[in-house]
Design a protein around this motif. Sequence first.
Motif, mmCIF file in Angstrom:
data_model
loop_
_atom_site.group_PDB
_atom_site.id
_atom_site.type_symbol
_atom_site.label_atom_id
_atom_site.label_comp_id
_atom_site.label_asym_id
_atom_site.label_seq_id
_atom_site.Cartn_x
_atom_site.Cartn_y
_atom_site.Cartn_z
ATOM 1 N N PRO A 43 -3.327 2.792 -3.413
ATOM 2 C CA PRO A 43 -2.576 2.279 -2.678
ATOM 3 C C PRO A 43 -1.076 2.510 -3.012
ATOM 4 O O PRO A 43 -0.704 2.949 -3.995
ATOM 5 C CB PRO A 43 -2.636 0.788 -2.885
ATOM 6 N N GLY A 44 -0.233 2.475 -2.228
ATOM 7 C CA GLY A 44 1.245 2.801 -2.100
ATOM 8 C C GLY A 44 1.783 4.209 -1.950
ATOM 9 O O GLY A 44 2.948 4.449 -2.415
ATOM 10 N N ILE A 48 1.808 -0.491 2.084
ATOM 11 C CA ILE A 48 0.596 -1.167 1.449
ATOM 12 C C ILE A 48 -0.028 -2.195 2.479
ATOM 13 O O ILE A 48 -1.282 -2.765 2.320
ATOM 14 C CB ILE A 48 1.050 -2.169 0.210
ATOM 15 N N TYR A 91 -2.763 -0.578 4.080
ATOM 16 C CA TYR A 91 -3.882 -0.454 2.788
ATOM 17 C C TYR A 91 -4.653 -1.843 2.992
ATOM 18 O O TYR A 91 -5.968 -1.571 3.030
ATOM 19 C CB TYR A 91 -3.292 -0.235 1.501
ATOM 20 N N ILE A 141 -6.482 -3.970 -5.630
ATOM 21 C CA ILE A 141 -5.264 -3.048 -5.596
ATOM 22 C C ILE A 141 -4.762 -2.529 -7.009
ATOM 23 O O ILE A 141 -4.202 -1.111 -7.364
ATOM 24 C CB ILE A 141 -4.284 -3.618 -4.768
ATOM 25 N N SER A 200 -4.816 1.556 -8.599
ATOM 26 C CA SER A 200 -3.562 2.025 -8.965
ATOM 27 C C SER A 200 -4.018 2.310 -10.548
ATOM 28 O O SER A 200 -3.507 3.405 -10.805
ATOM 29 C CB SER A 200 -2.497 0.699 -8.863
#
Length: 378
Positions: free
Chosen positions: A167-168, A175, A178, A197, A201
Amino acid sequence: MILTNAKIVLSNEVINGSLHINRGCIEAIDSGGVSLPGAVDCEGGYLMPGMVELHTDNMEKHFTPRPGVAWPGMQAFKVHDAQMISAGITTVFDAISVGDVVEGSERLNNLSRMADALHASRDRGLTRADHLLHLRCEVSHQDTLHNFRTLLESHPPQLVSIMDHSPGQRQFANIDKYRQYYQGKYKMSDSEMEAFIVRQSEASNLYSTDYRRAIADICLGLGIPLASHDDATLEHVTESLEHGMVIAEFPTTEVSAREAHRHGMAVLMGAPNVVRGGSHSGNVAAHSLASEGLLDVLSSDYYPASLLDAAFKLAADERNGYDLAAATRLVSQRPALAAGLEDRGEIAIGKRADLVWYEGLEDHAHIKHVWKDGGRVF
């Protein structure tokens, strides 16, 4: 074999004429028609080169047609093959995912089954299209490098792409997009989604950089073409170039697409993006890149029939400068050359007789017949 009374889509123009096929290759191209016995009358329709697909995950859905249902490999693959050839795709790089964003997914369980079925079907002469293996390496997954090395020994790929769907960034710089995509796909609650999430990450931070470098080094040493995936920034493109990547799959911004194109990478976008008029993830639209002259290759991605329809739609749009010959190159000659295949992808003397006869309707192209190596397969 002779195909006559056709609008023949050459690499730079469309002519009315006839094709002579001998031993699976194009032997002659003539203007005008012929009346020899046995000649196939194309009824004034279009004759284009068989399409070359660099990135489709269409095979996966046939191996798991419903959640929890594992379909027998050979039968699943043959249905996939028939669907690709009926869409006019005569060369297919079947993209299977090495690594995933979730543990224990059906995609991971099907990995070896799909590779085994592809090779077994091809070895037994059961395919209509020419199938090659494309390994999509999800470098944010902890097992990706191990699985890649294992597959490299048993099923060497002809194309490798490197991706990170954390994500991101890249495809999911937004986001909220996502959350919308993965929460909808996996039916997670809000709290489960937030924990997901965080995990994704952390996994990206742990594995992505090292795995990206290791896989790229292996491919460069073996001469396997490499593709980047979802490059969004100038820094992403610079990294891709440093790793020797020659194809830029689905760049998410015009900035990254322009930089990749400037450095000679083949910019690949999704044909569904063209047919639908935009990206489902909210990223740059393929037709926008086309209007800027930055689009080099189209891929059907998840919907095989979109490939020809997208080329047909681009050719009909006067705003982007792609006539029918140029739009056809996006789905034939250019993907073939990007993957190092110089024997196909265009109607020219000495090239493979991989051909599609279609009728141009108002809103789409209707395929009549398909030939592979001079033999009719649809």
